[in-house]
Design an enzyme around this catalytic site. Structure first.
Site, mmCIF file in Angstrom:
data_model
loop_
_atom_site.group_PDB
_atom_site.id
_atom_site.type_symbol
_atom_site.label_atom_id
_atom_site.label_comp_id
_atom_site.label_asym_id
_atom_site.label_seq_id
_atom_site.Cartn_x
_atom_site.Cartn_y
_atom_site.Cartn_z
ATOM 1 C CB SER A 1 18.823 -53.557 17.375
ATOM 2 O OG SER A 1 18.152 -53.039 18.970
ATOM 3 C CG MET B 1 25.006 -44.495 15.912
ATOM 4 S SD MET B 1 24.538 -45.624 15.642
ATOM 5 C CE MET B 1 22.924 -45.247 15.987
ATOM 6 C CG MET C 1 23.574 -45.008 21.761
ATOM 7 S SD MET C 1 22.223 -45.818 20.864
ATOM 8 C CE MET C 1 22.378 -47.461 21.473
ATOM 9 C CG ASP D 1 22.302 -49.131 15.313
ATOM 10 O OD1 ASP D 1 21.556 -49.670 14.851
ATOM 11 O OD2 ASP D 1 22.447 -49.169 16.516
ATOM 12 C CG MET E 1 19.613 -46.458 24.385
ATOM 13 S SD MET E 1 18.388 -45.923 23.456
ATOM 14 C CE MET E 1 18.629 -46.455 22.133
ATOM 15 C CG HIS F 1 23.127 -53.684 18.262
ATOM 16 N ND1 HIS F 1 24.254 -53.642 18.036
ATOM 17 C CD2 HIS F 1 22.309 -53.054 18.838
ATOM 18 C CE1 HIS F 1 24.085 -52.437 17.948
ATOM 19 N NE2 HIS F 1 23.440 -51.887 18.290
ATOM 20 C CG HIS G 1 25.641 -48.664 19.561
ATOM 21 N ND1 HIS G 1 24.241 -48.622 19.509
ATOM 22 C CD2 HIS G 1 26.548 -47.833 20.230
ATOM 23 C CE1 HIS G 1 24.640 -47.572 18.669
ATOM 24 N NE2 HIS G 1 26.088 -47.093 19.072
ATOM 25 C CG ASP H 1 20.525 -50.179 20.223
ATOM 26 O OD1 ASP H 1 21.421 -50.068 19.974
ATOM 27 O OD2 ASP H 1 19.555 -51.362 20.312
HETATM 28 C C1 DX5 Z 1 19.262 -46.678 17.803
HETATM 29 C C2 DX5 Z 1 19.451 -47.868 17.790
HETATM 30 C C3 DX5 Z 1 19.610 -49.025 16.844
HETATM 31 C C4 DX5 Z 1 18.407 -49.399 17.292
HETATM 32 C C5 DX5 Z 1 17.903 -49.827 15.203
HETATM 33 O O1 DX5 Z 1 19.504 -45.758 18.341
HETATM 34 O O2 DX5 Z 1 20.549 -47.803 18.038
HETATM 35 O O3 DX5 Z 1 20.386 -50.208 17.075
HETATM 36 O O4 DX5 Z 1 17.624 -50.884 17.094
HETATM 37 O O5 DX5 Z 1 16.579 -50.166 15.371
HETATM 38 P P1 DX5 Z 1 15.853 -49.884 13.619
HETATM 39 O O6 DX5 Z 1 16.830 -51.215 12.762
HETATM 40 O O7 DX5 Z 1 14.426 -50.227 14.124
HETATM 41 O O8 DX5 Z 1 15.608 -48.521 12.860
HETATM 42 ZN ZN ZN Z 2 22.317 -49.500 18.134
#
Ligand code: DX5
Ligand code: ZN
Length: 221
Positions: free
Chosen positions: A8, A136, A67, A174, A36, A32, A65, A34
């Site tokens: 990620s 998650m 969010m 994740d 947000m 990956h 992903h 993220d």
């Molecule tokens: C959190 C993200 C993850 C995040 C995981 O909301 O969806 O993808 O990057 O990070 P680690 O592996 O550090 O928990």
């Molecule tokens: Zn993620």
């Protein structure tokens, strides 16, 4: 299912995303991403323009992903842009079946993400419309959180539902995935593993990916 490791980039240096991808070019299966929006989760990262730039900068398939609120409106554009996979949250989608169908029609695989408090069973009938379920293992929003052991039964339940219907969905985890937690995820039935800090916090990110892969392969259910 073969093991997929998806580092990620939330844990990478946002000013050097192309370098972060380049360092993993021959190690990572997916990258990956993220996305947000500061509404669905209390954090703001990047959106479609950054994904488009990344697509031009790396040959690693992008696993987006989302969010975000209103994925019904925003998610198909990520598939149209060329993301390999687009995962939206069950809690945010108004018409998950229609949305998954649109994502697939645009050439990407469709994933459904579940926050820790969202049970998988209510989505059992949707599984044939999906390519991936993301369980998650932390509350979404931030990297570097502690893995929630309480999610292991949900991983197991998701894998059982997939097997029971004879489907070929991936079960992704994740949040807090590291050398010390990945084996229990694989044992429970996960085959796709997102790792942020465990990869980008390591001195050699590519070696960290291979280390995680070895442990997952040995533990796979
Ligand atoms: C959190 C993200 C993850 C995040 C995981 O909301 O969806 O993808 O990057 O990070 P680690 O592996 O550090 O928990
Ligand atoms: Zn993620």
């Amino acid at each position: 299912m073969t093991v997929v490791i998806a580092p990620s980039i939330l844990a990478a240096d946002f000013a050097r995303l192309a370098d972060a991808a380049a360092a993993l070019e021959s190690a990572a299966d997916w990258l990956h991403v993220d996305v947000m929006d500061n509404h669905f989760v209390p954090n703001l990262t990047f959106g479609l323009p950054v994904v488009q730039s990344l697509l031009a900068a790396t040959s690693i398939p992008l696993d987006c992903h989302l969010m975000i609120e209103d994925p019904d409106r925003w998610a198909p554009a990520y598939a149209e842009a060329g993301a390999a996979g687009v995962t939206f949250h069950a809690e945010a989608a108004r018409a998950p079946v229609r949305l998954a169908c649109e994502i697939r029609a645009a050439g990407a695989t469709a994933g459904l993400a579940l926050r820790p408090a969202t049970p998988v069973d209510q989505y059992a009938d949707l599984l044939p419309e999906l390519d991936l379920v993301l369980v998650m293992t932390v509350e979404p929003g931030f990297g570097g959180q502690t893995f929630l052991d309480a999610m292991l039964p949900k991983i197991r339940r998701t894998r059982d539902l997939v097997r029971g219907r004879d489907l070929r969905l991936r079960v992704q985890v994740d949040g807090g995935v590291s050398e010390s937690t990945i084996a229990s995820c694989a044992e429970a039935g996960a085959d796709s593993f997102v790792a942020g800090s465990a990869v980008f916090g390591a001195e050699d990110p590519a070696a960290a990916v291979e280390g995680l892969r070895r442990i997952a392969e040995a533990a796979q259910r």
